[in-house]
Motif scaffolding. Structure first.
Motif, PDB file in Angstrom:
ATOM      1  N   PRO A  45       0.817  -1.233   0.000  1.00  0.00           N
ATOM      2  CA  PRO A  45       0.000   0.000   0.000  1.00  0.00           C
ATOM      3  C   PRO A  45       0.839   1.266   0.000  1.00  0.00           C
ATOM      4  O   PRO A  45       0.331   2.341  -0.337  1.00  0.00           O
ATOM      5  CB  PRO A  45      -0.809  -0.121   1.296  1.00  0.00           C
ATOM      6  CG  PRO A  45      -0.746  -1.561   1.674  1.00  0.00           C
ATOM      7  CD  PRO A  45       0.565  -2.072   1.172  1.00  0.00           C
ATOM      8  N   SER A  46       2.117   1.148   0.356  1.00  0.00           N
ATOM      9  CA  SER A  46       2.969   2.337   0.423  1.00  0.00           C
ATOM     10  C   SER A  46       3.413   2.825  -0.950  1.00  0.00           C
ATOM     11  O   SER A  46       4.019   3.889  -1.063  1.00  0.00           O
ATOM     12  CB  SER A  46       4.210   2.048   1.276  1.00  0.00           C
ATOM     13  OG  SER A  46       5.012   1.046   0.680  1.00  0.00           O
ATOM     14  N   LEU A  47       3.113   2.080  -2.025  1.00  0.00           N
ATOM     15  CA  LEU A  47       3.502   2.532  -3.353  1.00  0.00           C
ATOM     16  C   LEU A  47       2.713   3.764  -3.772  1.00  0.00           C
ATOM     17  O   LEU A  47       3.220   4.624  -4.493  1.00  0.00           O
ATOM     18  CB  LEU A  47       3.303   1.398  -4.372  1.00  0.00           C
ATOM     19  CG  LEU A  47       3.693   1.709  -5.818  1.00  0.00           C
ATOM     20  CD1 LEU A  47       5.183   2.036  -5.924  1.00  0.00           C
ATOM     21  CD2 LEU A  47       3.350   0.542  -6.735  1.00  0.00           C
ATOM     22  N   VAL A  48       1.458   3.859  -3.343  1.00  0.00           N
ATOM     23  CA  VAL A  48       0.611   5.009  -3.665  1.00  0.00           C
ATOM     24  C   VAL A  48       0.188   5.687  -2.371  1.00  0.00           C
ATOM     25  O   VAL A  48       0.244   5.101  -1.285  1.00  0.00           O
ATOM     26  CB  VAL A  48      -0.623   4.596  -4.496  1.00  0.00           C
ATOM     27  CG1 VAL A  48      -0.209   4.125  -5.874  1.00  0.00           C
ATOM     28  CG2 VAL A  48      -1.416   3.503  -3.793  1.00  0.00           C
ATOM     29  N   SER A  49      -0.279   6.912  -2.497  1.00  0.00           N
ATOM     30  CA  SER A  49      -0.616   7.679  -1.297  1.00  0.00           C
ATOM     31  C   SER A  49      -2.046   7.452  -0.829  1.00  0.00           C
ATOM     32  O   SER A  49      -2.367   7.728   0.328  1.00  0.00           O
ATOM     33  CB  SER A  49      -0.396   9.175  -1.561  1.00  0.00           C
ATOM     34  OG  SER A  49      -1.233   9.619  -2.628  1.00  0.00           O
ATOM     35  N   SER A  50      -2.923   6.945  -1.707  1.00  0.00           N
ATOM     36  CA  SER A  50      -4.338   6.802  -1.371  1.00  0.00           C
ATOM     37  C   SER A  50      -4.679   5.348  -1.063  1.00  0.00           C
ATOM     38  O   SER A  50      -4.385   4.454  -1.870  1.00  0.00           O
ATOM     39  CB  SER A  50      -5.205   7.292  -2.532  1.00  0.00           C
ATOM     40  OG  SER A  50      -6.532   6.838  -2.402  1.00  0.00           O
ATOM     41  N   PRO A  51      -5.305   5.068   0.075  1.00  0.00           N
ATOM     42  CA  PRO A  51      -5.738   3.693   0.365  1.00  0.00           C
ATOM     43  C   PRO A  51      -6.728   3.162  -0.665  1.00  0.00           C
ATOM     44  O   PRO A  51      -6.701   1.972  -0.998  1.00  0.00           O
ATOM     45  CB  PRO A  51      -6.390   3.814   1.749  1.00  0.00           C
ATOM     46  CG  PRO A  51      -5.818   5.048   2.344  1.00  0.00           C
ATOM     47  CD  PRO A  51      -5.562   5.980   1.210  1.00  0.00           C
ATOM     48  N   VAL A  52      -7.595   4.025  -1.187  1.00  0.00           N
ATOM     49  CA  VAL A  52      -8.553   3.592  -2.208  1.00  0.00           C
ATOM     50  C   VAL A  52      -7.824   3.199  -3.482  1.00  0.00           C
ATOM     51  O   VAL A  52      -8.120   2.162  -4.097  1.00  0.00           O
ATOM     52  CB  VAL A  52      -9.588   4.698  -2.489  1.00  0.00           C
ATOM     53  CG1 VAL A  52     -10.492   4.311  -3.653  1.00  0.00           C
ATOM     54  CG2 VAL A  52     -10.423   4.970  -1.236  1.00  0.00           C
ATOM     55  N   CYS A  53      -6.858   4.007  -3.903  1.00  0.00           N
ATOM     56  CA  CYS A  53      -6.073   3.675  -5.094  1.00  0.00           C
ATOM     57  C   CYS A  53      -5.233   2.423  -4.868  1.00  0.00           C
ATOM     58  O   CYS A  53      -5.049   1.616  -5.785  1.00  0.00           O
ATOM     59  CB  CYS A  53      -5.177   4.845  -5.481  1.00  0.00           C
ATOM     60  SG  CYS A  53      -6.091   6.280  -6.113  1.00  0.00           S
ATOM     61  N   ALA A  54      -4.736   2.267  -3.633  1.00  0.00           N
ATOM     62  CA  ALA A  54      -3.988   1.051  -3.313  1.00  0.00           C
ATOM     63  C   ALA A  54      -4.880  -0.178  -3.430  1.00  0.00           C
ATOM     64  O   ALA A  54      -4.457  -1.233  -3.920  1.00  0.00           O
ATOM     65  CB  ALA A  54      -3.387   1.157  -1.916  1.00  0.00           C
ATOM     66  N   ALA A  55      -6.135  -0.032  -2.985  1.00  0.00           N
ATOM     67  CA  ALA A  55      -7.072  -1.148  -3.092  1.00  0.00           C
ATOM     68  C   ALA A  55      -7.394  -1.461  -4.550  1.00  0.00           C
ATOM     69  O   ALA A  55      -7.466  -2.623  -4.953  1.00  0.00           O
ATOM     70  CB  ALA A  55      -8.351  -0.831  -2.323  1.00  0.00           C
ATOM     71  N   MET A  56      -7.584  -0.418  -5.353  1.00  0.00           N
ATOM     72  CA  MET A  56      -7.844  -0.642  -6.777  1.00  0.00           C
ATOM     73  C   MET A  56      -6.633  -1.284  -7.450  1.00  0.00           C
ATOM     74  O   MET A  56      -6.775  -2.194  -8.281  1.00  0.00           O
ATOM     75  CB  MET A  56      -8.176   0.675  -7.464  1.00  0.00           C
ATOM     76  CG  MET A  56      -8.512   0.497  -8.941  1.00  0.00           C
ATOM     77  SD  MET A  56      -8.937   2.038  -9.765  1.00  0.00           S
ATOM     78  CE  MET A  56      -9.204   1.441 -11.448  1.00  0.00           C
TER      79      MET A  56
END
Length: 680
Positions: A553-564
């Protein structure tokens, strides 16, 4: 051909039979190949070789050879028919099919003239010509009817009847199966002539060709491209601009503790045009090459969708495939007669190859190789605005599409939810595609949003969402699509380790059967094995670290984007690819290198043990020899006593000394030889 033809002319019907052999070989090759150029070159070369010699042939051969030449022209046109179909050009498909029929009829007429001298050959040629004509007359009628169907909504009943009649009259099973496929597409289209058809009012298509670079680290590749790419020659052109960062939004500002992330540099190239082989422009795409610090480099083309019908979209998506029809692809700025490539995939592979050549200058003598293949492409389709209308022509009842249900219900949605096919077996085959998995991939979306992932496409439908939001989702989809190149590079690296491990196995096995191989040689081989194991360990650490970051999840800043991102990774088979790489690493590290190192260690231990025993025995032999000599020399004391007690003179003393020396040598030699036999 110039050599064989005079020989063939000595036989009755020889020139025709020689040409017929070439014709049948090309026909068989065409069944299994989409590389049309070699087929055309063979047919046209044979025609050119014989056409000028026809007047010089005997009268009995002239008509038969002319008939086969006409069949060759018909087959040439048939391949053109398929090529136009693979390019999505129905009108050109009909033109080529009509030409195939015309040449087939010409062949039948000429074959009938050869009946007097060559009756059996004449009968066979007439049968082939009629088969060509029957099949392609039906194809031409069907293609013409489809053009009218899409332009005006004209019914397809007559075309269906024509194809069905030809199917019944056709003798060969293979040709009947082709006609049956065309008929199935015509029937399905006709059933939907009054339905609501989908139109994409605005959207985009992104073609991605992933690749990896071996010989340089991803960081070195990015640095070299950022610093030197302005002067690179790529497919005959230089970049318009070199950007020192990827044009990504803030969601890619992750929080990795090591500061790693998805960024790099990209080259902006001139626009690329795709033209048909007869010079008609089929489309234009923008072009970029993106270099990533993670190693997921890719060539990126983008085309706009504006007022696009399902037929338009199907043709556009097919352009990504290496099986697309032969065209002319090149930079728009190039001269009309400049260098061109037959397919977009070939053009992408040329860019990748030229990148590896350009990077060689930064490799300091280390070979640089790019890893890519044209079939590894991915397509990301974004739909920003869509509508539906009654009938395929889209002329009446036009209304906006705002929900997933409306999108799915319209004819043509199946084109966007299906993967890009590896071939096309019939006219408008896409009408029979099923509507693929409609499961929601978005971690948090709207009722108007829909994301579908197939094996080589991602569809982002968002008619109720601003384009800048869709662009963010598109960047996630493109990131996942580009990972195939990363895995291909890792697989290539592991293949190199595997090859070296097998070579080490061979060398260790050879060392095991050489008794006099010095321990130092085994030590050198052991050092090389340790170096190889260290290289493999470093590679494994790097690959595992990158794979973990991609999933983190640390690759992107948004948890929603990480989930997608996670959902798209799951749909792409990412975890299976990770497990495959890990399994290969374990196989090479333990089953190949580990066992080899263990075997070599045992060999070294055995060799050192034997050498230690041999050294000990040699030292013992020397000691025994010395003791024997000392014992023999001790006899000299007895000689002195004898000399003193019995007043032995000079000659006798010399004799005694000689006896003592000979005795010492014999005793020492006997002990030495005995010790040598024990060692052996």
């Amino acid at each position: 051909m110039s050599v064989q033809l005079p020989q063939a002319a000595r036989v009755n019907g020889g020139p025709a039979l020689l040409l017929l052999y070439i014709l049948l070989e090309v026909e068989e090759a065409w069944e299994v190949s989409y590389h049309y150029r070699p087929l055309w070159d063979t047919l046209r070369g044979a025609q050119d070789a014989l056409r000028d010699r026809l007047p010089g042939l005997a009268e009995r051969d002239r008509a038969a050879a002319g008939a086969v030449l006409a069949l060759m022209e018909s087959l040439d046109a048939q391949i053109l028919t398929e090529n136009a179909l693979m390019c999505g050009r129905l009108a050109s498909c009909a033109d080529a099919a009509e030409l195939a029929v015309e040449k087939g009829r010409e062949a039948a007429d000429l074959a009938l003239r050869a009946a007097i001298g060559l009756p059996e050959l004449s009968t066979w040629l007439v049968a082939v010509a009629r088969r060509y004509c029957l099949l392609h007359e039906a194809v031409a009628r069907a293609a013409r009817a489809m053009v009218a169907f899409f332009d005006t909504g004209a019914p397809l009943d007559d075309a269906i009847a024509t194809v069905a009649e030809a199917e019944r009259a056709m003798a060969g099973h293979r040709s009947r199966s082709e006609l049956r496929a065309h008929r199935a597409s015509l029937i399905t289209l006709n059933q939907h002539k009054d339905a609501e058809w989908l139109r994409i009012d605005h959207g985009s298509v992104v073609f991605i060709y992933p690749f990896a670079v071996r010989g340089l680290t991803p960081e070195q590749v990015v640095a070299a491209a950022s610093g030197d790419a302005a002067g690179w020659r790529l497919a005959g052109a230089t970049p318009l601009d070199v950007h020192d960062a990827l044009d990504l939004d803030d969601i890619w500002d992750g929080s990795d503790p090591l500061g790693r992330g998805y960024d790099g540099t990209f080259l902006e190239l001139p626009d690329v045009t795709i033209c048909s082989i007869d010079g008609v422009e089929l489309g234009t795409v923008t072009a970029q090459i993106r270099f990533s610090g993670l190693g997921n480099h890719h060539v990126r083309f983008q085309a706009e969708l504006v007022e696009s019908s399902p037929m338009d979209i199907h043709a556009m998506l097919m352009r990504a495939a290496p099986e697309h029809g032969v065209a002319r692809v090149g930079f728009r700025a190039a001269e009309p007669d400049g260098q061109a490539w037959p397919r977009l995939s070939d053009f992408a592979m040329q860019l990748v190859d030229d990148v590896s050549v350009a990077l060689q200058g930064s490799a300091e003598g280390i070979p640089v190789r790019s890893v890519a293949r044209p079939g590894m492409f991915q397509v990301v389709i974004s739909v920003n605005a869509a509508s539906k209308a009654l009938g395929p022509a889209g002329g009446s009842g036009r209304s906006e599409v705002l929900t997933v249900e409306e999108f799915n219900a319209a004819v043509g949605a199946q084109v966007l939810t299906s993967p890009v096919a590896s071939d096309i077996g019939s006219l408008a085959e896409w009408i029979r595609y099923p509507l693929h998995d409609a499961a929601q991939v978005d971690a948090m979306g709207l009722t108007t949003d829909w994301t579908v992932r197939t094996c080589n496409t991602v569809l982002l439908v968002a008619p109720g969402t601003p384009e800048w939001v869709t662009r963010t989702r598109g960047s996630i989809a493109e990131f996942v699509a580009s990972l195939d190149g990363l895995f291909a590079g890792w697989s290539h690296e592991l293949a190199s380790h595997y090859t070296r491990a097998k070579e080490f196995q061979r060398r260790v096995a050879e060392a095991g059967v050489v008794d006099d191989l010095p321990a130092a040689a085994l030590g050198d081989l052991s050092s090389q094995l340790d170096e190889e194991r260290l290289r493999l360990n470093n590679f494994a650490v790097e690959a595992r670290s990158t794979m973990a970051l991609i999933r983190s999840p640390s690759l992107v800043s948004s948890p929603v984007c990480a989930a997608m991102l996670g959902l798209l990774l799951d749909r792409s088979g990412y975890q299976a690819r990770v497990e495959e790489i890990v399994l290969k690493i374990e196989e090479v590290a333990h089953e190949q290198l580990g066992l080899t190192i263990e075997k070599l260690s045992q060999q070294r231990a055995d060799r050192e043990s034997r050498e230690e025993v041999r050294t000990e025995r040699q030292q013992r032999a020397k000691l025994d020899t010395m003791l024997a000599v000392i014992a023999a020399v001790g006899v000299s004391g007895l000689g002195q006593i004898l000399q003193a007690g019995y007043d032995i003179q000079a000659a006798g003393a010399l004799t005694i000394i000689m006896v003592i020396v000979i005795l010492a040598v014999l005793v020492g030699g006997w002990f030495w030889r005995a010790a040598g036999r024990r060692d052996s």
